[in-house]
Write a protein that holds these residues in place. Structure first.
Motif, PDB file in Angstrom:
ATOM      1  N   LEU A 257       0.841  -1.201   0.000  1.00 55.80           N
ATOM      2  CA  LEU A 257       0.000   0.000   0.000  1.00 55.80           C
ATOM      3  C   LEU A 257       0.878   1.254   0.000  1.00 55.80           C
ATOM      4  O   LEU A 257       0.589   2.243  -0.688  1.00 55.80           O
ATOM      5  N   VAL A 258       1.974   1.199   0.750  1.00 58.22           N
ATOM      6  CA  VAL A 258       2.924   2.319   0.771  1.00 58.22           C
ATOM      7  C   VAL A 258       3.450   2.554  -0.641  1.00 58.22           C
ATOM      8  O   VAL A 258       3.460   3.683  -1.152  1.00 58.22           O
ATOM      9  N   GLN A 259       3.871   1.464  -1.296  1.00 57.07           N
ATOM     10  CA  GLN A 259       4.401   1.601  -2.657  1.00 57.07           C
ATOM     11  C   GLN A 259       3.343   2.161  -3.600  1.00 57.07           C
ATOM     12  O   GLN A 259       3.627   2.993  -4.457  1.00 57.07           O
ATOM     13  N   HIS A 260       2.109   1.701  -3.433  1.00 57.18           N
ATOM     14  CA  HIS A 260       1.043   2.180  -4.310  1.00 57.18           C
ATOM     15  C   HIS A 260       0.851   3.693  -4.147  1.00 57.18           C
ATOM     16  O   HIS A 260       0.790   4.439  -5.125  1.00 57.18           O
ATOM     17  N   HIS A 261       0.767   4.155  -2.891  1.00 62.62           N
ATOM     18  CA  HIS A 261       0.587   5.596  -2.671  1.00 62.62           C
ATOM     19  C   HIS A 261       1.760   6.382  -3.238  1.00 62.62           C
ATOM     20  O   HIS A 261       1.574   7.415  -3.882  1.00 62.62           O
ATOM     21  N   LEU A 262       2.976   5.878  -3.003  1.00 66.67           N
ATOM     22  CA  LEU A 262       4.149   6.615  -3.499  1.00 66.67           C
ATOM     23  C   LEU A 262       4.177   6.663  -5.016  1.00 66.67           C
ATOM     24  O   LEU A 262       4.532   7.680  -5.609  1.00 66.67           O
ATOM     25  N   SER A 263       3.764   5.558  -5.663  1.00 69.16           N
ATOM     26  CA  SER A 263       3.820   5.601  -7.123  1.00 69.16           C
ATOM     27  C   SER A 263       2.753   6.552  -7.672  1.00 69.16           C
ATOM     28  O   SER A 263       2.977   7.224  -8.675  1.00 69.16           O
ATOM     29  N   GLU A 264       1.611   6.671  -6.991  1.00 68.05           N
ATOM     30  CA  GLU A 264       0.615   7.688  -7.397  1.00 68.05           C
ATOM     31  C   GLU A 264       1.201   9.093  -7.208  1.00 68.05           C
ATOM     32  O   GLU A 264       1.065   9.957  -8.062  1.00 68.05           O
ATOM     33  N   MET A 265       1.833   9.316  -6.051  1.00 65.44           N
ATOM     34  CA  MET A 265       2.311  10.668  -5.722  1.00 65.44           C
ATOM     35  C   MET A 265       3.493  11.092  -6.592  1.00 65.44           C
ATOM     36  O   MET A 265       3.700  12.284  -6.809  1.00 65.44           O
ATOM     37  N   CYS A 266       4.262  10.123  -7.056  1.00 67.27           N
ATOM     38  CA  CYS A 266       5.458  10.470  -7.838  1.00 67.27           C
ATOM     39  C   CYS A 266       5.199  10.482  -9.345  1.00 67.27           C
ATOM     40  O   CYS A 266       6.095  10.775 -10.132  1.00 67.27           O
ATOM     41  N   ALA A 267       3.977  10.154  -9.760  1.00 71.59           N
ATOM     42  CA  ALA A 267       3.623  10.136 -11.186  1.00 71.59           C
ATOM     43  C   ALA A 267       2.951  11.463 -11.566  1.00 71.59           C
ATOM     44  O   ALA A 267       2.597  12.246 -10.689  1.00 71.59           O
ATOM     45  N   PRO A 268       2.751  11.726 -12.860  1.00 72.05           N
ATOM     46  CA  PRO A 268       2.025  12.943 -13.228  1.00 72.05           C
ATOM     47  C   PRO A 268       0.622  12.914 -12.637  1.00 72.05           C
ATOM     48  O   PRO A 268      -0.008  11.860 -12.560  1.00 72.05           O
ATOM     49  N   GLY A 269       0.137  14.061 -12.179  1.00 73.12           N
ATOM     50  CA  GLY A 269      -1.181  14.123 -11.533  1.00 73.12           C
ATOM     51  C   GLY A 269      -2.315  14.238 -12.541  1.00 73.12           C
ATOM     52  O   GLY A 269      -2.116  14.073 -13.741  1.00 73.12           O
ATOM     53  N   MET A 270      -3.503  14.513 -12.019  1.00 75.36           N
ATOM     54  CA  MET A 270      -4.698  14.554 -12.875  1.00 75.36           C
ATOM     55  C   MET A 270      -4.891  15.928 -13.531  1.00 75.36           C
ATOM     56  O   MET A 270      -5.644  16.064 -14.473  1.00 75.36           O
ATOM     57  N   GLY A 271      -4.264  16.970 -12.993  1.00 78.83           N
ATOM     58  CA  GLY A 271      -4.490  18.332 -13.498  1.00 78.83           C
ATOM     59  C   GLY A 271      -3.622  18.641 -14.698  1.00 78.83           C
ATOM     60  O   GLY A 271      -2.903  17.775 -15.208  1.00 78.83           O
ATOM     61  N   PRO A 272      -3.677  19.888 -15.181  1.00 74.96           N
ATOM     62  CA  PRO A 272      -2.904  20.268 -16.368  1.00 74.96           C
ATOM     63  C   PRO A 272      -1.394  20.215 -16.151  1.00 74.96           C
ATOM     64  O   PRO A 272      -0.654  19.985 -17.098  1.00 74.96           O
ATOM     65  N   ASN A 273      -0.934  20.420 -14.927  1.00 76.83           N
ATOM     66  CA  ASN A 273       0.511  20.347 -14.666  1.00 76.83           C
ATOM     67  C   ASN A 273       0.927  18.872 -14.613  1.00 76.83           C
ATOM     68  O   ASN A 273       0.575  18.154 -13.682  1.00 76.83           O
ATOM     69  N   LYS A 274       1.666  18.454 -15.631  1.00 72.21           N
ATOM     70  CA  LYS A 274       2.018  17.025 -15.725  1.00 72.21           C
ATOM     71  C   LYS A 274       3.438  16.732 -15.225  1.00 72.21           C
ATOM     72  O   LYS A 274       4.009  15.689 -15.544  1.00 72.21           O
ATOM     73  N   ASN A 275       4.008  17.667 -14.446  1.00 74.40           N
ATOM     74  CA  ASN A 275       5.325  17.396 -13.863  1.00 74.40           C
ATOM     75  C   ASN A 275       5.219  16.200 -12.916  1.00 74.40           C
ATOM     76  O   ASN A 275       4.270  16.109 -12.148  1.00 74.40           O
ATOM     77  N   ALA A 276       6.210  15.316 -13.013  1.00 76.42           N
ATOM     78  CA  ALA A 276       6.208  14.156 -12.102  1.00 76.42           C
ATOM     79  C   ALA A 276       7.470  14.190 -11.249  1.00 76.42           C
ATOM     80  O   ALA A 276       8.535  14.583 -11.729  1.00 76.42           O
ATOM     81  N   LEU A 277       7.335  13.780  -9.997  1.00 77.99           N
ATOM     82  CA  LEU A 277       8.499  13.783  -9.105  1.00 77.99           C
ATOM     83  C   LEU A 277       9.536  12.749  -9.549  1.00 77.99           C
ATOM     84  O   LEU A 277      10.723  12.949  -9.394  1.00 77.99           O
ATOM     85  N   LEU A 278       9.052  11.612 -10.104  1.00 83.52           N
ATOM     86  CA  LEU A 278       9.966  10.574 -10.591  1.00 83.52           C
ATOM     87  C   LEU A 278       9.552  10.160 -11.996  1.00 83.52           C
ATOM     88  O   LEU A 278       8.351  10.138 -12.312  1.00 83.52           O
ATOM     89  N   SER A 279      10.544   9.802 -12.810  1.00 87.97           N
ATOM     90  CA  SER A 279      10.232   9.328 -14.168  1.00 87.97           C
ATOM     91  C   SER A 279       9.651   7.905 -14.079  1.00 87.97           C
ATOM     92  O   SER A 279       9.737   7.256 -13.031  1.00 87.97           O
ATOM     93  N   LYS A 280       9.137   7.429 -15.212  1.00 87.67           N
ATOM     94  CA  LYS A 280       8.553   6.075 -15.220  1.00 87.67           C
ATOM     95  C   LYS A 280       9.591   5.014 -14.804  1.00 87.67           C
ATOM     96  O   LYS A 280       9.302   4.182 -13.928  1.00 87.67           O
ATOM     97  N   PRO A 281      10.799   5.033 -15.427  1.00 86.19           N
ATOM     98  CA  PRO A 281      11.791   4.029 -14.991  1.00 86.19           C
ATOM     99  C   PRO A 281      12.111   4.153 -13.498  1.00 86.19           C
ATOM    100  O   PRO A 281      12.307   3.148 -12.809  1.00 86.19           O
ATOM    101  N   GLU A 282      12.146   5.388 -12.986  1.00 82.90           N
ATOM    102  CA  GLU A 282      12.422   5.559 -11.553  1.00 82.90           C
ATOM    103  C   GLU A 282      11.278   4.987 -10.707  1.00 82.90           C
ATOM    104  O   GLU A 282      11.501   4.366  -9.666  1.00 82.90           O
ATOM    105  N   ARG A 283      10.059   5.199 -11.171  1.00 79.17           N
ATOM    106  CA  ARG A 283       8.916   4.648 -10.406  1.00 79.17           C
ATOM    107  C   ARG A 283       8.949   3.125 -10.433  1.00 79.17           C
ATOM    108  O   ARG A 283       8.636   2.459  -9.448  1.00 79.17           O
ATOM    109  N   ASN A 284       9.339   2.570 -11.585  1.00 76.16           N
ATOM    110  CA  ASN A 284       9.441   1.103 -11.664  1.00 76.16           C
ATOM    111  C   ASN A 284      10.515   0.594 -10.705  1.00 76.16           C
ATOM    112  O   ASN A 284      10.322  -0.423 -10.027  1.00 76.16           O
TER     113      ASN A 284
END
Ligand SMILES: Cc1cc2nc3c(=O)[nH]c(=O)nc-3n(C[C@H](O)[C@H](O)[C@H](O)COP(=O)(O)O)c2cc1C
Length: 341
Positions: free
Chosen positions: A280-307
């Motif tokens: 569950l911790v990993q799930h929340h972190l991967s949501e938080m580090c991915a692009p969000g739902m709004g127009p600002n698509k900045n992500a804290l971590l890239s896809k390979p980093e999230r993987n």
């Protein structure tokens, strides 16, 4: 705002294990208000389940919006939108049981009462909005003593996919007709405070002392008012609820339009005191580090980093990974979590 936990009322009444596993609260000092949401279709069951959770929650909510077929097949969730008298009876019975147990169910009168408990309902809309108006009229009851504290409206029908934008026109009609009788909250497409598909005095920082300077400004609202897309104004909307977007950006109501690293840090330090299952911790972190739902698509971590983050198999490795990324990207201090645990 959406701090709800949905559970079948039968499970809560009959199964102590369900109660303990699904409703866990911190006993560490004063807690933010929490509303427990039930899927229910029987007045006495909902009323009994509500009295069981009342010592640990600020209120109870009835889910009349879940579109999942298993729920509707059991006359739960959105199926209740065709059962307005039953919904009315359920909220009346619930208030009555809570009152008999000594809880304050006087709505506004009991807002500051430590024993005050809310009873509310979350709904979808019908294709024919007159049916929704009839539903609300029945469930609200008399204006001098309405049956519910507030109403949350998810302005999509049971069949509308969540990829289709919410029906703002329906929300406007419903808030215009009922917004003076009961506080109405919107659930749906609250992605960031500066990209809402309508305007509202709620977004004026002067009316919302909890919003920070990073919050919506009139400038942001003005920008959206182009001649091509005049936004409807909803003066009688009382509040906002977010589901998908707040998973990705828990700092949404602090005015951030993308998840700040600080939110990740705060989440991690809360975990040290109130652990969650690792997955569950990993799930929340991967949501938080991915692009969000709004127009600002900045992500804290890239896809390979999230993987790479998802491939961590334990908490110590995960904390090391996040520390390393924070250093690499200059995201502020280390968590120092290993010093705590
Ligand atoms: C992961 C997830 C869980 C949800 N659980 C519930 C729930 O337990 N009860 C409920 O009424 N709605 C639930 N919903 C629906 C949301 O409350 C909301 O009405 C819907 O997602 C639209 O809002 P959004 O655009 O903010 O996501 C859930 C949605 C998501 C994405």
């Amino acid at each position: 705002m959406e701090a709800t936990s949905e559970r079948s009322n039968q499970d809560i009444v009959q199964n102590r294990f369900a109660r303990d596993s699904d409703l866990t609260i911190s006993t560490n000092g004063p807690q933010p208000p929490t509303v427990v949401q039930f899927g229910a279709n029987d007045p006495k069951e909902l009323a009994r389940a509500s009295t069981l959770v009342a010592p640990y929650a600020g209120g109870v909510d009835l889910n009349c919006g879940c579109p999942q077929s298993w729920a509707c097949a059991e006359t739960l969730g959105a199926a209740l939108m065709e059962k307005r008298e039953l919904v009315r009876d359920m909220v009346i019975e619930t208030r009555e049981y809570l009152r008999r147990d000594g809880w304050g169910v006087g709505k506004e009168r009991d807002v500051d009462n430590p024993k005050g408990r809310s009873v509310s309902v979350k709904i979808r809309v019908h294709k024919d909005l007159r049916k929704t108006m009839d539903f609300i009229t029945t469930v609200l009851g008399p204006s001098q003593d309405r049956h519910i504290d507030w109403l949350t409206i998810h302005p999509r029908t049971r069949q509308t996919p969540s990829s289709t934008p919410i029906n703002v026109e329906a929300l406007e009609i419903l808030t215009t007709n009922f917004g003076d009788k009961v506080p109405i909250l919107l659930s749906g497409d609250v992605f960031t405070l500066n990209s809402l598909p309508f305007t509202s005095p709620l977004l004026d920082p002067a009316n919302t002392p909890t919003l920070t300077s990073k919050s919506i400004t009139t400038d942001n609202v003005e920008k959206k008012k182009t001649p091509q897309s005049p936004l409807l104004n909803l003066p009688k909307l009382s509040g906002l609820m977010s589901a998908r977007a707040i998973l990705a950006n828990p700092a949404l109501y602090a005015g951030y339009d993308a998840c700040p690293w600080e939110a990740v840090e705060t989440f991690m330090s809360h975990l040290a005191r109130a652990p969650l299952p690792f997955k569950l911790v990993q799930h929340h972190l991967s949501e938080m580090c991915a692009p969000g739902m709004g127009p600002n698509k900045n992500a804290l971590l890239s896809k390979p980093e999230r993987n790479a983050m998802l491939s961590c198999t334990n908490m110590v490795d995960l904390v090391d990974f996040l520390d390393e990324k924070a250093r690499e990207k200059g995201y502020g201090d280390e968590f120092g979590l290993r010093r705590v645990v």
